[in-house]
Write a protein that holds these residues in place. Structure first.
Motif, mmCIF file in Angstrom:
data_model
loop_
_atom_site.group_PDB
_atom_site.id
_atom_site.type_symbol
_atom_site.label_atom_id
_atom_site.label_comp_id
_atom_site.label_asym_id
_atom_site.label_seq_id
_atom_site.Cartn_x
_atom_site.Cartn_y
_atom_site.Cartn_z
ATOM 1 N N ASP A 56 0.826 -1.209 0.000
ATOM 2 C CA ASP A 56 0.000 0.000 0.000
ATOM 3 C C ASP A 56 0.864 1.265 0.000
ATOM 4 O OD1 ASP A 56 -2.618 -1.101 -0.007
ATOM 5 O OD2 ASP A 56 -2.313 -1.743 2.063
ATOM 6 N N GLY A 57 1.966 1.231 0.739
ATOM 7 C CA GLY A 57 2.860 2.393 0.811
ATOM 8 C C GLY A 57 3.416 2.729 -0.569
ATOM 9 N N LEU A 81 -0.507 -6.039 3.470
ATOM 10 C CA LEU A 81 -1.973 -6.008 3.453
ATOM 11 C C LEU A 81 -2.527 -5.898 2.029
ATOM 12 C CD1 LEU A 81 -4.318 -5.972 5.570
ATOM 13 C CD2 LEU A 81 -4.444 -3.518 5.115
ATOM 14 N N ASN A 129 -5.552 8.576 1.353
ATOM 15 C CA ASN A 129 -6.112 7.963 2.566
ATOM 16 C C ASN A 129 -6.639 9.019 3.530
ATOM 17 O OD1 ASN A 129 -5.800 5.224 2.206
ATOM 18 N ND2 ASN A 129 -3.818 5.102 3.237
ATOM 19 N N GLU A 130 -5.736 9.915 3.920
ATOM 20 C CA GLU A 130 -6.096 10.876 4.956
ATOM 21 C C GLU A 130 -5.060 11.975 5.072
ATOM 22 O OE1 GLU A 130 -3.135 8.868 5.984
ATOM 23 O OE2 GLU A 130 -4.687 7.510 6.651
ATOM 24 N N SER A 166 -11.839 5.668 1.029
ATOM 25 C CA SER A 166 -10.824 4.603 0.844
ATOM 26 C C SER A 166 -9.856 4.536 2.009
ATOM 27 C CB SER A 166 -10.005 4.821 -0.423
ATOM 28 O OG SER A 166 -10.845 4.884 -1.510
ATOM 29 N N THR A 169 -10.355 2.618 6.153
ATOM 30 C CA THR A 169 -9.876 1.349 6.712
ATOM 31 C C THR A 169 -8.415 1.429 7.167
ATOM 32 O OG1 THR A 169 -9.506 0.722 4.422
ATOM 33 C CG2 THR A 169 -11.454 -0.202 5.473
ATOM 34 N N ALA A 170 -7.801 2.606 7.031
ATOM 35 C CA ALA A 170 -6.385 2.748 7.388
ATOM 36 C C ALA A 170 -6.262 3.356 8.804
ATOM 37 C CB ALA A 170 -5.685 3.572 6.307
ATOM 38 N N TYR A 171 -5.545 4.444 8.948
ATOM 39 C CA TYR A 171 -5.307 5.078 10.260
ATOM 40 C C TYR A 171 -6.646 5.360 10.958
ATOM 41 C CZ TYR A 171 -2.301 8.050 13.293
ATOM 42 O OH TYR A 171 -1.579 8.587 14.318
ATOM 43 N N SER A 174 -8.004 2.398 12.898
ATOM 44 C CA SER A 174 -7.246 2.151 14.138
ATOM 45 C C SER A 174 -7.608 3.155 15.219
ATOM 46 C CB SER A 174 -5.734 2.250 13.886
ATOM 47 O OG SER A 174 -5.362 1.489 12.788
HETATM 48 P P1 NAD Z 1 3.176 1.866 7.029
HETATM 49 O O1 NAD Z 1 4.314 1.120 6.437
HETATM 50 O O2 NAD Z 1 3.363 2.555 8.347
HETATM 51 O O3 NAD Z 1 1.918 0.875 7.103
HETATM 52 C C1 NAD Z 1 0.627 1.246 7.466
HETATM 53 C C2 NAD Z 1 -0.360 0.101 7.285
HETATM 54 O O4 NAD Z 1 -1.606 0.628 6.787
HETATM 55 C C3 NAD Z 1 0.080 -0.974 6.277
HETATM 56 O O5 NAD Z 1 -0.264 -2.223 6.789
HETATM 57 C C4 NAD Z 1 -0.741 -0.642 5.037
HETATM 58 O O6 NAD Z 1 -0.969 -1.784 4.238
HETATM 59 C C5 NAD Z 1 -2.030 -0.160 5.671
HETATM 60 N N1 NAD Z 1 -2.857 0.689 4.807
HETATM 61 C C6 NAD Z 1 -2.479 1.713 4.015
HETATM 62 N N2 NAD Z 1 -3.537 2.214 3.368
HETATM 63 C C7 NAD Z 1 -4.614 1.475 3.763
HETATM 64 C C8 NAD Z 1 -6.003 1.527 3.467
HETATM 65 N N3 NAD Z 1 -6.508 2.436 2.641
HETATM 66 N N4 NAD Z 1 -6.815 0.629 4.079
HETATM 67 C C9 NAD Z 1 -6.320 -0.281 4.929
HETATM 68 N N5 NAD Z 1 -5.027 -0.376 5.263
HETATM 69 C C10 NAD Z 1 -4.187 0.505 4.688
HETATM 70 O O7 NAD Z 1 2.715 3.023 6.024
HETATM 71 P P2 NAD Z 1 2.406 2.972 4.488
HETATM 72 O O8 NAD Z 1 2.346 1.548 3.996
HETATM 73 O O9 NAD Z 1 3.292 3.976 3.824
HETATM 74 O O10 NAD Z 1 0.904 3.563 4.494
HETATM 75 C C11 NAD Z 1 0.636 4.877 4.899
HETATM 76 C C12 NAD Z 1 -0.645 4.807 5.694
HETATM 77 O O11 NAD Z 1 -0.381 4.209 6.956
HETATM 78 C C13 NAD Z 1 -1.236 6.132 6.058
HETATM 79 O O12 NAD Z 1 -1.994 6.687 5.009
HETATM 80 C C14 NAD Z 1 -2.069 5.773 7.275
HETATM 81 O O13 NAD Z 1 -3.424 5.538 6.942
HETATM 82 C C15 NAD Z 1 -1.479 4.487 7.782
HETATM 83 N N6 NAD Z 1 -1.092 4.625 9.187
HETATM 84 C C16 NAD Z 1 -1.775 3.863 10.091
HETATM 85 C C17 NAD Z 1 -1.522 4.001 11.449
HETATM 86 C C18 NAD Z 1 -2.319 3.182 12.416
HETATM 87 O O14 NAD Z 1 -3.155 2.393 11.945
HETATM 88 N N7 NAD Z 1 -2.118 3.334 13.707
HETATM 89 C C19 NAD Z 1 -0.549 4.896 11.886
HETATM 90 C C20 NAD Z 1 0.142 5.648 10.942
HETATM 91 C C21 NAD Z 1 -0.151 5.511 9.578
#
Ligand code: NAD
Length: 272
Positions: A56-57, A81, A129-130, A166, A169-171, A174
């Motif tokens: 995803d990153g 993921l 995402n956000e 979209s 489901t990410a940050y 959580s």
């Molecule tokens: P990363 O390597 O820190 O991984 C973040 C996780 O979020 C990975 O498992 C990735 O597959 C998952 N993810 C990303 N977009 C998603 C989506 N739309 N739906 C479900 N899961 C998703 O960071 P990255 O891979 O560069 O991704 C950046 C994203 O990480 C940010 O946009 C943010 O949403 C997410 N993030 C999540 C948290 C948390 O859940 N506590 C904290 C910081 C960032």
């Protein structure tokens, strides 16, 4: 949903540096050439499709790097993921066959747009995402929040997430936010560790904001006049920010899909 692709027979391949992505890229290139496609690793703006190999990153970085192009994307998942991905490296042959026969749909991914105004200037930024607002050095941040110019709250806590469907489901997920079906044109405002005490009162839950309404945030500074803005995981520090506004962007990102109505199965498979 606009299902039309301009068929130029040129396909961009973007991959990250991990071994599996490089190997997958070679297999994909050979298969696409068999079907008469020319491959570009340099992001050709005349391409009909961009294929992003990674997690995803890698997908998010590719979209930002190429400035949200109109050319549709499809992801091949070699990461963990793979929420944005439609293709598994083991199914390359089937993917190329389906693609060449036109057996796909194009889905619009809604984007969040922000204008960050400091005392000196304003800058426009876009997130898939956000967009997150946080204090520096893990300090509590105080933010006046208005929706369409109606003052809602003075938030105090770790920060606020403004998420797209979209990105829900990410940050956002959580942090206790809700999963939003990707075709709903909404933004979600989700608090990060909101404080509720005799000193500060903040909303504890997320709010869903419909398309056409804007979210306005005016920081209240108590210590240093700096805040962090994190867009799809990439962090920027801004000084003397006076106002930040958010809305759903008029622009969308176009993504290939191969199965209709698979969103809830994807949620089950990836999260439960
Ligand atoms: P990363 O390597 O820190 O991984 C973040 C996780 O979020 C990975 O498992 C990735 O597959 C998952 N993810 C990303 N977009 C998603 C989506 N739309 N739906 C479900 N899961 C998703 O960071 P990255 O891979 O560069 O991704 C950046 C994203 O990480 C940010 O946009 C943010 O949403 C997410 N993030 C999540 C948290 C948390 O859940 N506590 C904290 C910081 C960032």
């Amino acid at each position: 949903m606009d299902n039309k692709l301009q068929r130029t027979k040129i396909i961009n391949i973007i991959h990250n540096d991990n071994t599996r992505s490089k190997e997958t890229s070679e297999i994909l290139e050979n298969k696409l050439r068999e079907y008469g496609y020319a491959i570009s690793y340099e992001f050709d703006h005349n391409a009909e499709l961009s294929i992003c190999i990674g997690g995803d990153g890698a997908f998010l970085r590719a979209v930002h790097k190429h400035d949200f192009p109109y050319i549709p994307f499809v992801g091949v998942n070699t990461g963990h993921l793979g929420f944005f991905h439609e293709v598994n490296p083991d199914n390359i042959n089937k993917f190329v066959e389906n693609y060449s026969k036109g057996n796909y749909n194009i889905e619009d991914i809604y984007l969040v747009e922000t204008i960050v105004c400091t005392r000196a200037s304003c800058i426009e930024l876009i997130g898939v995402n956000e967009i997150v607002i946080k204090g520096i050095e893990s300090k509590v941040i105080h933010l006046n929040v208005s929706i369409d110019d109606n003052h809602l709250e003075c938030f105090s806590g770790d920060g606020l997430i403004i998420s797209t469907p979209s990105g829900s489901t990410a940050y956002n997920l959580s942090a206790g936010g809700s999963i939003v079906y990707p075709t709903l044109k909404t933004l979600q405002l989700t608090p990060l560790c909101p404080i509720n005490s005799k000193a500060y009162r903040s909303l504890q839950n997320s709010a869903i904001i419909p398309d056409g309404m804007s979210i306005k945030i005016n920081p209240e500074y108590r210590d240093e006049n700096s805040i962090l803005i994190i867009i799809d995981g990439k962090q920027f520090k801004y000084d003397n920010v006076v106002e930040i506004t958010f809305k759903l962007s008029d622009m969308t990102l176009r993504k290939l899909t191969f199965h209709s109505q698979n969103f809830w199965s994807k949620v089950r498979d990836k999260f439960i």
